[in-house]
Design an enzyme around this catalytic site. Structure first.
Site, PDB file in Angstrom:
ATOM      1  N   ARG A 104       0.844  -1.196   0.000  1.00  0.00           N
ATOM      2  CA  ARG A 104       0.000   0.000   0.000  1.00  0.00           C
ATOM      3  C   ARG A 104       0.882   1.250   0.000  1.00  0.00           C
ATOM      4  NH1 ARG A 104      -5.663  -0.619   1.449  1.00  0.00           N
ATOM      5  NH2 ARG A 104      -6.314  -2.115  -0.116  1.00  0.00           N
ATOM      6  N   SER A 132      -7.967  -2.598  -4.172  1.00  0.00           N
ATOM      7  CA  SER A 132      -8.645  -1.295  -4.142  1.00  0.00           C
ATOM      8  C   SER A 132      -9.651  -1.152  -5.272  1.00  0.00           C
ATOM      9  CB  SER A 132      -7.611  -0.162  -4.224  1.00  0.00           C
ATOM     10  OG  SER A 132      -6.855  -0.091  -3.032  1.00  0.00           O
TER      11      SER A 132
END
Length: 366
Positions: free
Chosen positions: A121, A132
């Site tokens: 991330r 995501s």
């Protein structure tokens, strides 16, 4: 370099890892692409759509035999691995931390494997992050599914016969899915509340119009951008803080997942029994065990007048959009890993290092 697109075989899966549009862009970069016949049918992509952009449509066995890179969305299974050859590169969501037997089987084949769910991330990896892109759609669709299952409407409505008060929506987890769920429920006119172990999500939730239910989270920081498993003390305090909103909610959406581990239980059976008659829970973490104690994947449980729906949502019902976004993530990832259509193998680079689970039969990550 030849990229092979495989048809997904997991029950209920309708997505495909590469859309014709993105395949065309990869071909323009010098890659050759072959796709298993009918791989895109459930995402509204016909074989001819791939042929029209220069993709060769082949039988499953031919794709395995000819491709240097094999692409899937879901983990390669036992039947897939029977057809994998030494030196081939596998790219999919492998969930390696909770699936060691699969990783060992890939290694025994002498293959190489990248796990898309292991994407770090960090800002540089955002356009490669399949979790995501898919969760964004899941958050939207969870609200739409909830609206369908409820016996009430979302918005305030004033009529000659009287005024209808807006529905109340409670969202657990203010990550990508949770934020999209907040935005969608607000657009539909609901009163929205949200809670998350990560205090930094408060401003994000409030910016979309949700009331944030705060619980002191000292010592409960996130790990690598993901929520980490809460302590027993925090879980108890969160339950106490959220109960009032939970018991008044018409729709509850839970989105909390911890990579490589069982999803945390946020709503117990005891709490469900205290919710109001007609309430609906959409549990997006059902595939990892569920945030609601009574939820089961792909099932609707009716408990004391409350509907508990265990689902992953995105692959089930928005496969065209989900496939296009997934394919764009793959496109960016492959371009990151290669130069002039050859792998760079830069093992010091963070994205490559974190996602490369097996290299030529050697297990790098457990």
């Amino acid at each position: 370099m030849k990229i092979g697109i495989l048809k997904e075989t997991q029950k209920g899966e309708k997505r495909v890892s590469m859309s014709p549009n993105i395949a065309k862009q990869l071909i323009a970069k010098g890659f050759e692409i072959i796709v298993e016949e009918e791989a895109g049918t459930n995402s509204s992509y016909k074989n001819i759509d791939y042929v029209d952009v220069g993709v060769n449509v082949e039988k499953r066995g031919v794709v395995f035999k000819e491709a240097h890179i094999l692409l899937k969305i879901n983990p390669f299974d036992e039947e897939d691995l029977k057809l994998v050859d030494k030196g081939q590169v596998l790219i999919s969501q492998l969930y390696h931390k909770s699936n060691p037997s699969l990783i060992q089987a890939i290694a025994s084949k002498g293959a190489t494997a990248f796990s898309l769910d292991a994407m770090p991330r960090i800002s540089r990896a955002q356009d490669m992050d399949v979790l995501s892109s898919q969760n964004n759609l899941a958050g939207y669709k969870a609200v739409i599914r909830g609206a369908y299952e409820m016996t009430k409407i979302f918005p305030l409505m004033m009529t000659a016969a009287g005024t209808i008060t807006p529905s109340k929506v409670l969202i657990y987890g203010v990550g990508v899915a949770g934020l999209q769920a907040i935005a969608t429920a607000k657009r539909l006119g609901a009163v929205v509340e949200a809670t998350d172990i990560r205090s930094e999500t408060k401003e994000q939730a409030q910016s979309l119009g949700a009331k944030f239910i705060s619980v002191d989270n000292e010592g409960e920081e996130s790990e690598g951008g993901y929520a980490k498993e809460a302590s027993e003390d925090y879980a108890k305090r969160q339950k106490e803080a959220v109960n009032k909103s939970l018991f008044q909610a018409d729709l509850v959406i839970t989105t909390a997942n911890i990579p490589g581990r069982k999803a945390p239980v946020l709503i117990t059976e005891e709490q469900v029994l205290q919710m109001k008659n007609g309430a609906v829970i959409i549990d997006l973490a059902a595939a990892q065990g569920g945030n609601c104690e009574v939820s089961k994947l792909d099932e609707t449980i009716l408990l004391n007048g409350v509907k508990v729906i265990g689902s992953t949502i995105a692959p089930e019902s928005v496969s065209t959009n989900a496939s296009e976004l997934f394919a764009k993530n793959i496109y960016n990832f492959i371009l990151h890993l290669t130069e002039d259509t050859n792998f760079k193998w830069d093992l010091e680079e963070e994205i490559t290092d974190e996602t490369l689970i097996v290299k030529d039969g050697d297990i790098r990550k457990k």
